[in-house]
Design a protein around this motif. Structure first.
Motif, PDB file in Angstrom:
ATOM      1  N   TYR A   6      16.868  19.170  19.141  1.00 44.71           N
ATOM      2  CA  TYR A   6      16.341  19.726  17.895  1.00 44.71           C
ATOM      3  C   TYR A   6      15.197  18.829  17.448  1.00 44.71           C
ATOM      4  CZ  TYR A   6      20.623  22.553  17.608  1.00 44.71           C
ATOM      5  OH  TYR A   6      21.644  23.433  17.859  1.00 44.71           O
ATOM      6  N   CYS A   7      14.032  19.424  17.345  1.00 41.18           N
ATOM      7  CA  CYS A   7      12.806  18.683  17.051  1.00 41.18           C
ATOM      8  C   CYS A   7      12.188  19.176  15.752  1.00 41.18           C
ATOM      9  CB  CYS A   7      11.775  18.907  18.152  1.00 41.18           C
ATOM     10  SG  CYS A   7      12.393  18.689  19.812  1.00 41.18           S
ATOM     11  N   ILE A   8      11.813  18.248  14.906  1.00 42.55           N
ATOM     12  CA  ILE A   8      11.043  18.605  13.725  1.00 42.55           C
ATOM     13  C   ILE A   8       9.580  18.494  14.132  1.00 42.55           C
ATOM     14  CG2 ILE A   8      10.456  18.016  11.354  1.00 42.55           C
ATOM     15  CD1 ILE A   8      13.379  16.969  11.103  1.00 42.55           C
ATOM     16  N   GLY A   9       8.893  19.603  14.060  1.00 44.33           N
ATOM     17  CA  GLY A   9       7.510  19.669  14.512  1.00 44.33           C
ATOM     18  C   GLY A   9       7.429  20.432  15.820  1.00 44.33           C
ATOM     19  N   SER A  10       6.280  21.017  16.050  1.00 40.47           N
ATOM     20  CA  SER A  10       6.107  21.819  17.258  1.00 40.47           C
ATOM     21  C   SER A  10       5.060  21.198  18.168  1.00 40.47           C
ATOM     22  CB  SER A  10       5.698  23.245  16.881  1.00 40.47           C
ATOM     23  OG  SER A  10       4.461  23.218  16.198  1.00 40.47           O
ATOM     24  N   LEU A  11       5.104  21.622  19.416  1.00 37.02           N
ATOM     25  CA  LEU A  11       4.096  21.197  20.379  1.00 37.02           C
ATOM     26  C   LEU A  11       2.936  22.169  20.300  1.00 37.02           C
ATOM     27  CD1 LEU A  11       6.326  20.441  23.496  1.00 37.02           C
ATOM     28  CD2 LEU A  11       5.504  18.839  21.759  1.00 37.02           C
ATOM     29  N   LYS A  12       1.765  21.654  20.030  1.00 39.89           N
ATOM     30  CA  LYS A  12       0.593  22.517  19.918  1.00 39.89           C
ATOM     31  C   LYS A  12      -0.286  22.423  21.161  1.00 39.89           C
ATOM     32  CE  LYS A  12       0.620  22.118  14.885  1.00 39.89           C
ATOM     33  NZ  LYS A  12       1.817  21.342  14.772  1.00 39.89           N
ATOM     34  N   LYS A  17       3.280  20.802  26.168  1.00 42.48           N
ATOM     35  CA  LYS A  17       4.119  21.938  26.560  1.00 42.48           C
ATOM     36  C   LYS A  17       4.376  21.937  28.065  1.00 42.48           C
ATOM     37  CE  LYS A  17       2.548  24.932  22.799  1.00 42.48           C
ATOM     38  NZ  LYS A  17       1.831  26.166  22.450  1.00 42.48           N
ATOM     39  N   GLU A  18       3.330  21.673  28.827  1.00 42.90           N
ATOM     40  CA  GLU A  18       3.476  21.661  30.286  1.00 42.90           C
ATOM     41  C   GLU A  18       4.400  20.540  30.744  1.00 42.90           C
ATOM     42  OE1 GLU A  18      -0.542  21.487  31.759  1.00 42.90           O
ATOM     43  OE2 GLU A  18      -1.037  23.430  30.856  1.00 42.90           O
ATOM     44  N   ALA A  19       4.277  19.361  30.157  1.00 35.50           N
ATOM     45  CA  ALA A  19       5.142  18.242  30.525  1.00 35.50           C
ATOM     46  C   ALA A  19       6.600  18.567  30.191  1.00 35.50           C
ATOM     47  CB  ALA A  19       4.700  16.967  29.816  1.00 35.50           C
ATOM     48  N   CYS A  20       6.836  19.118  29.010  1.00 35.32           N
ATOM     49  CA  CYS A  20       8.205  19.477  28.617  1.00 35.32           C
ATOM     50  C   CYS A  20       8.765  20.570  29.515  1.00 35.32           C
ATOM     51  CB  CYS A  20       8.247  19.906  27.151  1.00 35.32           C
ATOM     52  SG  CYS A  20       8.040  18.523  26.015  1.00 35.32           S
ATOM     53  N   ALA A  21       7.946  21.546  29.840  1.00 39.18           N
ATOM     54  CA  ALA A  21       8.401  22.628  30.720  1.00 39.18           C
ATOM     55  C   ALA A  21       8.769  22.087  32.097  1.00 39.18           C
ATOM     56  CB  ALA A  21       7.321  23.701  30.824  1.00 39.18           C
ATOM     57  N   GLU A  22       7.967  21.175  32.610  1.00 34.00           N
ATOM     58  CA  GLU A  22       8.247  20.603  33.929  1.00 34.00           C
ATOM     59  C   GLU A  22       9.571  19.839  33.930  1.00 34.00           C
ATOM     60  OE1 GLU A  22       8.187  19.625  37.841  1.00 34.00           O
ATOM     61  OE2 GLU A  22       6.912  21.099  36.836  1.00 34.00           O
ATOM     62  N   TYR A  23       9.774  18.974  32.942  1.00 36.01           N
ATOM     63  CA  TYR A  23      11.031  18.227  32.910  1.00 36.01           C
ATOM     64  C   TYR A  23      12.214  19.134  32.591  1.00 36.01           C
ATOM     65  CZ  TYR A  23       8.725  13.833  33.696  1.00 36.01           C
ATOM     66  OH  TYR A  23       8.010  12.813  34.261  1.00 36.01           O
ATOM     67  N   GLY A  24      11.985  20.143  31.753  1.00 34.17           N
ATOM     68  CA  GLY A  24      13.047  21.118  31.478  1.00 34.17           C
ATOM     69  C   GLY A  24      13.490  21.814  32.750  1.00 34.17           C
ATOM     70  N   GLU A 143      12.161  13.220  30.161  1.00 34.32           N
ATOM     71  CA  GLU A 143      12.013  12.455  31.401  1.00 34.32           C
ATOM     72  C   GLU A 143      13.205  11.546  31.622  1.00 34.32           C
ATOM     73  OE1 GLU A 143      11.263   9.403  34.221  1.00 34.32           O
ATOM     74  OE2 GLU A 143      11.524   9.007  32.083  1.00 34.32           O
ATOM     75  N   GLN A 144      13.673  10.889  30.571  1.00 44.31           N
ATOM     76  CA  GLN A 144      14.815   9.984  30.714  1.00 44.31           C
ATOM     77  C   GLN A 144      16.117  10.744  30.989  1.00 44.31           C
ATOM     78  OE1 GLN A 144      15.028   6.440  30.901  1.00 44.31           O
ATOM     79  NE2 GLN A 144      12.891   6.941  31.375  1.00 44.31           N
ATOM     80  N   LEU A 145      16.264  11.929  30.430  1.00 47.09           N
ATOM     81  CA  LEU A 145      17.434  12.751  30.751  1.00 47.09           C
ATOM     82  C   LEU A 145      17.412  13.137  32.225  1.00 47.09           C
ATOM     83  CD1 LEU A 145      17.546  15.053  27.593  1.00 47.09           C
ATOM     84  CD2 LEU A 145      19.262  13.334  28.248  1.00 47.09           C
ATOM     85  N   TYR A 146      16.253  13.569  32.708  1.00 45.02           N
ATOM     86  CA  TYR A 146      16.127  13.919  34.119  1.00 45.02           C
ATOM     87  C   TYR A 146      16.437  12.705  34.998  1.00 45.02           C
ATOM     88  CZ  TYR A 146      13.888  14.860  38.594  1.00 45.02           C
ATOM     89  OH  TYR A 146      13.636  14.995  39.931  1.00 45.02           O
ATOM     90  N   ARG A 147      15.851  11.573  34.662  1.00 45.57           N
ATOM     91  CA  ARG A 147      16.084  10.348  35.429  1.00 45.57           C
ATOM     92  C   ARG A 147      17.567   9.977  35.402  1.00 45.57           C
ATOM     93  NH1 ARG A 147      12.503   6.082  36.882  1.00 45.57           N
ATOM     94  NH2 ARG A 147      10.894   7.286  35.823  1.00 45.57           N
ATOM     95  N   ALA A 148      18.207  10.126  34.252  1.00 47.80           N
ATOM     96  CA  ALA A 148      19.630   9.792  34.131  1.00 47.80           C
ATOM     97  C   ALA A 148      20.485  10.660  35.048  1.00 47.80           C
ATOM     98  CB  ALA A 148      20.085   9.959  32.677  1.00 47.80           C
ATOM     99  N   PHE A 149      20.188  11.942  35.104  1.00 43.63           N
ATOM    100  CA  PHE A 149      20.946  12.828  35.990  1.00 43.63           C
ATOM    101  C   PHE A 149      20.732  12.449  37.458  1.00 43.63           C
ATOM    102  CE2 PHE A 149      20.864  15.909  32.346  1.00 43.63           C
ATOM    103  CZ  PHE A 149      22.235  15.899  32.129  1.00 43.63           C
ATOM    104  N   ARG A 150      19.510  12.093  37.810  1.00 39.30           N
ATOM    105  CA  ARG A 150      19.232  11.667  39.189  1.00 39.30           C
ATOM    106  C   ARG A 150      20.032  10.407  39.521  1.00 39.30           C
ATOM    107  NH1 ARG A 150      16.417  14.958  42.629  1.00 39.30           N
ATOM    108  NH2 ARG A 150      15.572  13.120  43.635  1.00 39.30           N
ATOM    109  N   ILE A 151      20.056   9.462  38.597  1.00 36.27           N
ATOM    110  CA  ILE A 151      20.809   8.223  38.810  1.00 36.27           C
ATOM    111  C   ILE A 151      22.293   8.533  38.959  1.00 36.27           C
ATOM    112  CG2 ILE A 151      21.548   6.064  37.712  1.00 36.27           C
ATOM    113  CD1 ILE A 151      18.686   5.989  36.426  1.00 36.27           C
ATOM    114  N   GLN A 152      22.835   9.359  38.059  1.00 41.01           N
ATOM    115  CA  GLN A 152      24.259   9.703  38.102  1.00 41.01           C
ATOM    116  C   GLN A 152      24.657  10.350  39.425  1.00 41.01           C
ATOM    117  OE1 GLN A 152      25.064  12.233  34.742  1.00 41.01           O
ATOM    118  NE2 GLN A 152      24.338  10.694  33.293  1.00 41.01           N
ATOM    119  N   ASN A 153      23.744  11.099  40.018  1.00 40.40           N
ATOM    120  CA  ASN A 153      24.033  11.824  41.246  1.00 40.40           C
ATOM    121  C   ASN A 153      23.611  11.074  42.506  1.00 40.40           C
ATOM    122  OD1 ASN A 153      25.148  14.661  40.555  1.00 40.40           O
ATOM    123  ND2 ASN A 153      23.567  14.260  39.031  1.00 40.40           N
TER     124      ASN A 153
END
Length: 159
Positions: A6-12, A17-24, A143-153
């Protein structure tokens, strides 16, 4: 596993947006991810501390309305606990146990998080003592969530 951000503020800008979409996209094999934006309310130039607190509380109330009683909430907040990537990965595993496989992360707007959101958080952490714009904080969290999942696996990740 479910993660809500949950983020206060939007990506303009398109690059945020592209970076968030890629990590998502990279996170999807590991967890169901949702990102919800809430308006970053305007604050007049030279607003008093009281006016800024009132604005943050208005922003926070909108976010609080979305948080369910059983949600395990983690806020990004300055001057809180800091993790390196491996420790964050381990902590994330523990948080999923405490949170019943569902976590909610909070990212404040230009004024930060309201006192009520900070009070609702089960825990808080920081990316360090520097202040980052909320757009960059979102990319860094993803990015850190993605990295964390990679580490866990036991999967390779860039060191």
């Amino acid at each position: 596993m479910r993660i809500a951000i949950y983020c206060i503020g939007s990506l303009k800008e398109s690059y945020w947006k592209e970076a968030c979409a890629e990590y998502g996209k990279r996170i999807q094999p590991y967890a169901k991810l949702t990102i919800e934006e809430f308006p970053d309310l305007p604050t007049k130039e030279g607003a008093s501390a009281t006016e800024e607190e009132e604005t943050k509380e208005k922003e926070g109330q909108r976010v609080l309305a979305k948080i369910k009683p059983g949600d395990y909430v983690i806020s990004l907040d300055l001057n809180q606990k800091e993790y390196d990537s491996v420790a964050f990965s381990r902590h994330l595993e523990d948080a999923f146990v405490r949170g019943g496989s569902s976590l909610v992360f909070l990212i404040g707007g230009s004024l930060g998080l309201s006192k009520s959101l900070k009070a609702r958080a089960n825990e808080s952490f920081s990316f360090g003592p520097m202040t980052f714009p909320h757009q960059l904080a979102r990319v860094m969290l993803l990015e850190q969530l993605y990295r964390a999942f990679r580490i866990q696996n036991g999967q390779p990740y860039h060191k």
